[in-house]
Design a protein around this motif. Sequence first.
Motif, mmCIF file in Angstrom:
data_model
loop_
_atom_site.group_PDB
_atom_site.id
_atom_site.type_symbol
_atom_site.label_atom_id
_atom_site.label_comp_id
_atom_site.label_asym_id
_atom_site.label_seq_id
_atom_site.Cartn_x
_atom_site.Cartn_y
_atom_site.Cartn_z
ATOM 1 N N ALA A 92 63.858 121.058 91.860
ATOM 2 C CA ALA A 92 62.538 120.524 92.194
ATOM 3 C C ALA A 92 62.257 120.862 93.651
ATOM 4 C CB ALA A 92 62.497 119.019 91.965
ATOM 5 N N LEU A 93 61.506 121.921 93.865
ATOM 6 C CA LEU A 93 61.316 122.459 95.206
ATOM 7 C C LEU A 93 60.763 121.437 96.185
ATOM 8 C CD1 LEU A 93 61.432 125.009 96.993
ATOM 9 C CD2 LEU A 93 59.115 125.544 96.212
ATOM 10 N N ASP A 94 59.723 120.725 95.773
ATOM 11 C CA ASP A 94 59.070 119.802 96.697
ATOM 12 C C ASP A 94 59.882 118.523 96.906
ATOM 13 O OD1 ASP A 94 58.524 119.135 94.041
ATOM 14 O OD2 ASP A 94 56.492 118.425 94.457
ATOM 15 N N TYR A 95 60.297 117.872 95.818
ATOM 16 C CA TYR A 95 61.013 116.595 95.953
ATOM 17 C C TYR A 95 62.357 116.784 96.645
ATOM 18 C CZ TYR A 95 63.279 112.189 94.900
ATOM 19 O OH TYR A 95 63.945 110.989 95.024
ATOM 20 N N ASN A 96 63.169 117.726 96.167
ATOM 21 C CA ASN A 96 64.510 117.908 96.728
ATOM 22 C C ASN A 96 64.455 118.256 98.210
ATOM 23 O OD1 ASN A 96 65.089 117.636 94.018
ATOM 24 N ND2 ASN A 96 66.459 119.385 93.917
ATOM 25 N N SER A 97 63.580 119.190 98.569
ATOM 26 C CA SER A 97 63.505 119.586 99.974
ATOM 27 C C SER A 97 62.957 118.469 100.854
ATOM 28 C CB SER A 97 62.677 120.859 100.138
ATOM 29 O OG SER A 97 61.353 120.680 99.671
ATOM 30 N N SER A 98 62.095 117.623 100.295
ATOM 31 C CA SER A 98 61.592 116.486 101.083
ATOM 32 C C SER A 98 62.718 115.506 101.398
ATOM 33 C CB SER A 98 60.454 115.770 100.344
ATOM 34 O OG SER A 98 60.914 114.955 99.279
ATOM 35 N N LYS A 99 63.621 115.324 100.463
ATOM 36 C CA LYS A 99 64.727 114.399 100.690
ATOM 37 C C LYS A 99 65.776 114.998 101.633
ATOM 38 C CE LYS A 99 63.307 110.836 98.394
ATOM 39 N NZ LYS A 99 62.973 109.577 99.098
ATOM 40 N N THR A 100 65.902 116.332 101.622
ATOM 41 C CA THR A 100 66.758 116.988 102.611
ATOM 42 C C THR A 100 66.173 116.791 104.007
ATOM 43 O OG1 THR A 100 67.374 118.678 100.993
ATOM 44 C CG2 THR A 100 67.823 119.170 103.291
ATOM 45 N N ALA A 101 64.875 117.021 104.123
ATOM 46 C CA ALA A 101 64.201 116.854 105.414
ATOM 47 C C ALA A 101 64.351 115.425 105.922
ATOM 48 C CB ALA A 101 62.731 117.225 105.290
ATOM 49 N N LEU A 102 64.309 114.460 105.018
ATOM 50 C CA LEU A 102 64.423 113.059 105.435
ATOM 51 C C LEU A 102 65.781 112.769 106.065
ATOM 52 C CD1 LEU A 102 63.261 110.237 105.618
ATOM 53 C CD2 LEU A 102 63.959 109.848 103.242
ATOM 54 N N VAL A 103 66.830 113.395 105.557
ATOM 55 C CA VAL A 103 68.151 113.202 106.149
ATOM 56 C C VAL A 103 68.171 113.732 107.589
ATOM 57 C CG1 VAL A 103 70.612 113.728 105.980
ATOM 58 C CG2 VAL A 103 69.299 113.269 103.904
ATOM 59 N N MET A 104 67.569 114.891 107.815
ATOM 60 C CA MET A 104 67.516 115.439 109.168
ATOM 61 C C MET A 104 66.647 114.572 110.078
ATOM 62 S SD MET A 104 68.524 117.548 111.390
ATOM 63 C CE MET A 104 69.324 118.913 110.547
ATOM 64 N N VAL A 105 65.524 114.094 109.564
ATOM 65 C CA VAL A 105 64.676 113.179 110.344
ATOM 66 C C VAL A 105 65.496 111.966 110.782
ATOM 67 C CG1 VAL A 105 62.780 111.520 110.106
ATOM 68 C CG2 VAL A 105 62.445 113.891 109.399
ATOM 69 N N THR A 106 66.272 111.424 109.865
ATOM 70 C CA THR A 106 67.118 110.270 110.175
ATOM 71 C C THR A 106 68.122 110.606 111.272
ATOM 72 O OG1 THR A 106 66.934 109.544 107.865
ATOM 73 C CG2 THR A 106 68.701 108.563 109.189
ATOM 74 N N SER A 107 68.749 111.763 111.146
ATOM 75 C CA SER A 107 69.737 112.199 112.128
ATOM 76 C C SER A 107 69.128 112.346 113.518
ATOM 77 C CB SER A 107 70.343 113.534 111.670
ATOM 78 O OG SER A 107 71.174 114.082 112.665
ATOM 79 N N GLN A 108 67.932 112.898 113.582
ATOM 80 C CA GLN A 108 67.278 113.108 114.873
ATOM 81 C C GLN A 108 66.888 111.784 115.529
ATOM 82 O OE1 GLN A 108 66.816 116.402 116.418
ATOM 83 N NE2 GLN A 108 68.484 116.437 114.943
ATOM 84 N N MET B 265 53.613 120.910 97.935
ATOM 85 C CA MET B 265 54.589 120.603 98.988
ATOM 86 C C MET B 265 54.007 119.623 100.006
ATOM 87 S SD MET B 265 57.409 122.312 98.298
ATOM 88 C CE MET B 265 58.302 122.402 99.848
ATOM 89 N N MET B 266 52.771 119.871 100.419
ATOM 90 C CA MET B 266 52.146 119.008 101.415
ATOM 91 C C MET B 266 51.998 117.576 100.900
ATOM 92 S SD MET B 266 49.275 121.540 103.091
ATOM 93 C CE MET B 266 48.630 120.259 104.165
ATOM 94 N N ALA B 267 51.621 117.425 99.640
ATOM 95 C CA ALA B 267 51.437 116.092 99.068
ATOM 96 C C ALA B 267 52.756 115.329 99.011
ATOM 97 C CB ALA B 267 50.820 116.203 97.673
ATOM 98 N N THR B 268 53.820 116.002 98.589
ATOM 99 C CA THR B 268 55.118 115.343 98.487
ATOM 100 C C THR B 268 55.677 114.996 99.860
ATOM 101 O OG1 THR B 268 55.570 116.539 96.438
ATOM 102 C CG2 THR B 268 57.454 115.533 97.539
ATOM 103 N N PHE B 269 55.607 115.940 100.780
ATOM 104 C CA PHE B 269 56.097 115.684 102.139
ATOM 105 C C PHE B 269 55.264 114.620 102.840
ATOM 106 C CE2 PHE B 269 58.987 119.004 101.523
ATOM 107 C CZ PHE B 269 59.794 119.184 102.639
ATOM 108 N N ASP B 270 53.982 114.515 102.508
ATOM 109 C CA ASP B 270 53.118 113.536 103.174
ATOM 110 C C ASP B 270 53.620 112.117 102.947
ATOM 111 O OD1 ASP B 270 50.953 112.887 104.806
ATOM 112 O OD2 ASP B 270 49.607 112.588 103.109
ATOM 113 N N THR B 271 54.127 111.846 101.757
ATOM 114 C CA THR B 271 54.698 110.527 101.471
ATOM 115 C C THR B 271 56.167 110.449 101.871
ATOM 116 O OG1 THR B 271 53.181 110.104 99.623
ATOM 117 C CG2 THR B 271 55.239 108.861 99.659
ATOM 118 N N ASN B 272 56.960 111.391 101.402
ATOM 119 C CA ASN B 272 58.422 111.276 101.495
ATOM 120 C C ASN B 272 58.995 111.558 102.878
ATOM 121 O OD1 ASN B 272 58.038 110.873 98.790
ATOM 122 N ND2 ASN B 272 59.330 112.553 98.110
ATOM 123 N N VAL B 273 58.271 112.308 103.699
ATOM 124 C CA VAL B 273 58.761 112.653 105.043
ATOM 125 C C VAL B 273 57.797 112.171 106.121
ATOM 126 C CG1 VAL B 273 59.582 114.490 106.564
ATOM 127 C CG2 VAL B 273 59.913 114.692 104.098
#
Length: 233
Positions: free
Chosen positions: A155-171, A100-108
Amino acid sequence: MTITLITGANKGLGFETARRLIEAGHTVYVGARDAHRGEEAAARLGARFVRLDVTDEDSVKSAAEFLRADAGRLDVLINNAAIGGARKFGRIGEVTGADMMATFDTNVFGVVRVTHAFLPLLAASEAPVVVNVSSSLGSVAACTDPSRGEFQATALDYNSSKTALVMVTSQYAKALPTIRFNAVDPGFTPTDLNGHQGTQTLAEGTEIIVRMASIGADGPTGGFVDRNGPVVW
């Protein structure tokens, strides 16, 4: 002249987006972590190369300093760089915290690093725009609807990272109203990221990225869209 930076632009959606925006008159900076591949891509495109590893704070800061010296501002930032993650599709029980940390480190976190470093250059633009490349796999609504193809992609890591990115964008959009921030879903497009699977061409996949990169100061902000309109999420 519109000054545009695209992360992960040496191949796939990033490369095709760069090509189309150059064709539209943008001065494009190709961000890539591999200098050889980045320089080669920039030469093929007629773009400028900047070494940029979104997981490396020093690399991101150096890229911002280079752009400040070379262009003095940034009009469009496209956060395109991403990884597919651990690729333990359907095997969620095997996904670790390290995965999770590796995927979020790039994608988020990578998107936040780059955006933070380039905010002063975006502030120097008359009509700054940020486009964050997400995915329909980041849509909770799509991934929980049995009638949708996304329902099958666990895909727990990839899918959730892309969900988080949408919220980051919104904020960002809510906090910084002078900059247009939007997340986009390119659609199911063949790239290295998904093993070159997909139902549409690169041109179709980049359509929404190019469109949202071209909106200007009066364009929408805080949205999550694909080429057909708003994405439910």
